[in-house]
Write a protein that holds these residues in place. Structure first.
Motif, PDB file in Angstrom:
ATOM      1  N   ARG A   8     -49.847  70.111 -30.457  1.00 47.68           N
ATOM      2  CA  ARG A   8     -48.873  69.030 -30.606  1.00 47.68           C
ATOM      3  C   ARG A   8     -48.537  68.765 -32.068  1.00 47.68           C
ATOM      4  O   ARG A   8     -47.620  68.032 -32.373  1.00 47.68           O
ATOM      5  N   GLN A   9     -49.320  69.351 -33.000  1.00 51.97           N
ATOM      6  CA  GLN A   9     -49.057  69.205 -34.428  1.00 51.97           C
ATOM      7  C   GLN A   9     -49.031  70.591 -35.061  1.00 51.97           C
ATOM      8  O   GLN A   9     -50.014  71.038 -35.645  1.00 51.97           O
ATOM      9  N   PRO A  10     -47.917  71.311 -34.944  1.00 50.35           N
ATOM     10  CA  PRO A  10     -47.874  72.697 -35.415  1.00 50.35           C
ATOM     11  C   PRO A  10     -48.054  72.855 -36.923  1.00 50.35           C
ATOM     12  O   PRO A  10     -48.223  73.967 -37.397  1.00 50.35           O
ATOM     13  N   THR A  11     -48.044  71.746 -37.678  1.00 45.07           N
ATOM     14  CA  THR A  11     -48.272  71.875 -39.116  1.00 45.07           C
ATOM     15  C   THR A  11     -49.739  72.143 -39.416  1.00 45.07           C
ATOM     16  O   THR A  11     -50.074  72.611 -40.497  1.00 45.07           O
ATOM     17  N   GLN A  12     -50.642  71.850 -38.453  1.00 45.02           N
ATOM     18  CA  GLN A  12     -52.056  72.159 -38.623  1.00 45.02           C
ATOM     19  C   GLN A  12     -52.318  73.538 -38.028  1.00 45.02           C
ATOM     20  O   GLN A  12     -52.356  73.701 -36.816  1.00 45.02           O
ATOM     21  N   ALA A  13     -52.487  74.526 -38.874  1.00 44.63           N
ATOM     22  CA  ALA A  13     -52.676  75.887 -38.383  1.00 44.63           C
ATOM     23  C   ALA A  13     -53.556  76.671 -39.340  1.00 44.63           C
ATOM     24  O   ALA A  13     -53.574  76.413 -40.540  1.00 44.63           O
ATOM     25  N   LEU A  14     -54.301  77.617 -38.790  1.00 41.33           N
ATOM     26  CA  LEU A  14     -55.044  78.579 -39.594  1.00 41.33           C
ATOM     27  C   LEU A  14     -54.159  79.813 -39.735  1.00 41.33           C
ATOM     28  O   LEU A  14     -53.649  80.329 -38.742  1.00 41.33           O
ATOM     29  N   ILE A  15     -53.984  80.276 -40.934  1.00 39.95           N
ATOM     30  CA  ILE A  15     -53.191  81.480 -41.167  1.00 39.95           C
ATOM     31  C   ILE A  15     -54.161  82.583 -41.582  1.00 39.95           C
ATOM     32  O   ILE A  15     -54.875  82.457 -42.575  1.00 39.95           O
ATOM     33  N   LEU A  16     -54.203  83.637 -40.784  1.00 39.62           N
ATOM     34  CA  LEU A  16     -55.082  84.767 -41.060  1.00 39.62           C
ATOM     35  C   LEU A  16     -54.243  85.918 -41.576  1.00 39.62           C
ATOM     36  O   LEU A  16     -53.227  86.274 -40.992  1.00 39.62           O
ATOM     37  N   LYS A  17     -54.675  86.492 -42.685  1.00 45.32           N
ATOM     38  CA  LYS A  17     -54.007  87.672 -43.235  1.00 45.32           C
ATOM     39  C   LYS A  17     -54.992  88.826 -43.155  1.00 45.32           C
ATOM     40  O   LYS A  17     -56.189  88.644 -43.368  1.00 45.32           O
ATOM     41  N   GLY A  18     -54.487  90.002 -42.846  1.00 40.48           N
ATOM     42  CA  GLY A  18     -55.409  91.105 -42.663  1.00 40.48           C
ATOM     43  C   GLY A  18     -54.851  92.452 -43.037  1.00 40.48           C
ATOM     44  O   GLY A  18     -53.673  92.599 -43.366  1.00 40.48           O
ATOM     45  N   GLN A  19     -55.745  93.415 -42.983  1.00 41.93           N
ATOM     46  CA  GLN A  19     -55.417  94.809 -43.254  1.00 41.93           C
ATOM     47  C   GLN A  19     -56.008  95.639 -42.126  1.00 41.93           C
ATOM     48  O   GLN A  19     -57.117  95.374 -41.663  1.00 41.93           O
ATOM     49  N   ASP A  20     -55.283  96.642 -41.681  1.00 45.05           N
ATOM     50  CA  ASP A  20     -55.743  97.534 -40.624  1.00 45.05           C
ATOM     51  C   ASP A  20     -55.739  98.974 -41.120  1.00 45.05           C
ATOM     52  O   ASP A  20     -54.854  99.374 -41.858  1.00 45.05           O
ATOM     53  N   LYS A  21     -56.733  99.724 -40.673  1.00 40.98           N
ATOM     54  CA  LYS A  21     -56.755 101.181 -40.845  1.00 40.98           C
ATOM     55  C   LYS A  21     -56.844 101.761 -39.444  1.00 40.98           C
ATOM     56  O   LYS A  21     -57.699 101.363 -38.657  1.00 40.98           O
ATOM     57  N   ILE A  22     -55.950 102.708 -39.121  1.00 42.84           N
ATOM     58  CA  ILE A  22     -55.886 103.241 -37.759  1.00 42.84           C
ATOM     59  C   ILE A  22     -55.912 104.769 -37.797  1.00 42.84           C
ATOM     60  O   ILE A  22     -54.863 105.419 -37.722  1.00 42.84           O
ATOM     61  N   PRO A  23     -57.100 105.366 -37.917  1.00 40.43           N
ATOM     62  CA  PRO A  23     -57.168 106.828 -37.842  1.00 40.43           C
ATOM     63  C   PRO A  23     -57.213 107.308 -36.387  1.00 40.43           C
ATOM     64  O   PRO A  23     -57.707 106.619 -35.504  1.00 40.43           O
ATOM     65  N   ARG A  24     -56.665 108.499 -36.145  1.00 47.11           N
ATOM     66  CA  ARG A  24     -56.662 109.122 -34.823  1.00 47.11           C
ATOM     67  C   ARG A  24     -57.733 110.208 -34.809  1.00 47.11           C
ATOM     68  O   ARG A  24     -57.962 110.886 -35.806  1.00 47.11           O
ATOM     69  N   SER A  25     -58.392 110.361 -33.646  1.00 47.21           N
ATOM     70  CA  SER A  25     -59.410 111.408 -33.526  1.00 47.21           C
ATOM     71  C   SER A  25     -59.279 112.094 -32.167  1.00 47.21           C
ATOM     72  O   SER A  25     -58.386 111.766 -31.384  1.00 47.21           O
ATOM     73  N   LEU A  26     -60.190 113.000 -31.859  1.00 44.27           N
ATOM     74  CA  LEU A  26     -60.168 113.702 -30.578  1.00 44.27           C
ATOM     75  C   LEU A  26     -60.429 112.755 -29.407  1.00 44.27           C
ATOM     76  O   LEU A  26     -59.990 113.000 -28.290  1.00 44.27           O
TER      77      LEU A  26
END
Length: 161
Positions: A8-26
């Motif tokens: 009900r109060q969208p100004t209260q929010a946690l903002i998460l910033k991230g990095q992903d590594k996505i290697p492919r394998s067998l």
């Protein structure tokens, strides 16, 4: 990613910033994610997790998924309340059943958490949850198990010594 603390109060929010590594394998894909609380947020929110949350996910070519979320130690103090927890871990395993993902394994472990405020002290150790059921996208629970195990709980309510 933004997580609203109070819808009900969208100004209260946690903002998460991230990095992903996505290697492919067998065997499929492996996704390594590191999430940080956004530094632009209030200083009291930054105190929750000083280190990043680490998520490791394996996705097989058949669509089976295993994820592990590792939470760092948390220390929080505000308005006379103190919370301390050791590192925690959540593991989730799912597989495709009739074109939908079904959680087939869930476990959570928190070694220790302490809460103190005024005349209240609470402590729990070896807090574990384990289940092979999911209430997500289901109408009824299926055969399986769910277990909660707590090694020790202490609660003190009274005058300060």
């Amino acid at each position: 990613m933004t997580v609203s603390l109070e819808p009900r109060q969208p100004t209260q929010a946690l903002i998460l910033k991230g990095q992903d590594k996505i290697p492919r394998s067998l065997s499929g894909y492996r996704i390594e994610s590191i999430l940080h609380l956004d530094a632009a947020q209030k200083k009291d929110l930054e105190k929750l997790y000083q280190k990043p949350i680490v998520i490791s996910t394996n996705i097989t070519w058949l669509g089976n998924i295993k994820s592990t979320l590792k939470f760092p130690e948390m220390n929080y103090q505000q308005d006379g309340m103190t919370i301390h927890s050791t590192t925690g871990e959540i593991k989730i395993g799912s597989k495709k059943v009739q074109d939908q993902f079904k959680i087939v394994d869930f476990s959570s472990h928190l070694e220790k958490i302490n809460l103190q405020q005024a005349n209240l002290k609470f402590s729990a150790q070896n807090f574990r949850i384990k289940s092979n059921q999911s209430a997500i996208n289901t109408v009824v629970l299926e055969d399986g198990y769910s277990a909660l195990d707590v090694g020790e709980i202490q609660l003190f309510m009274g005058e300060k010594n």
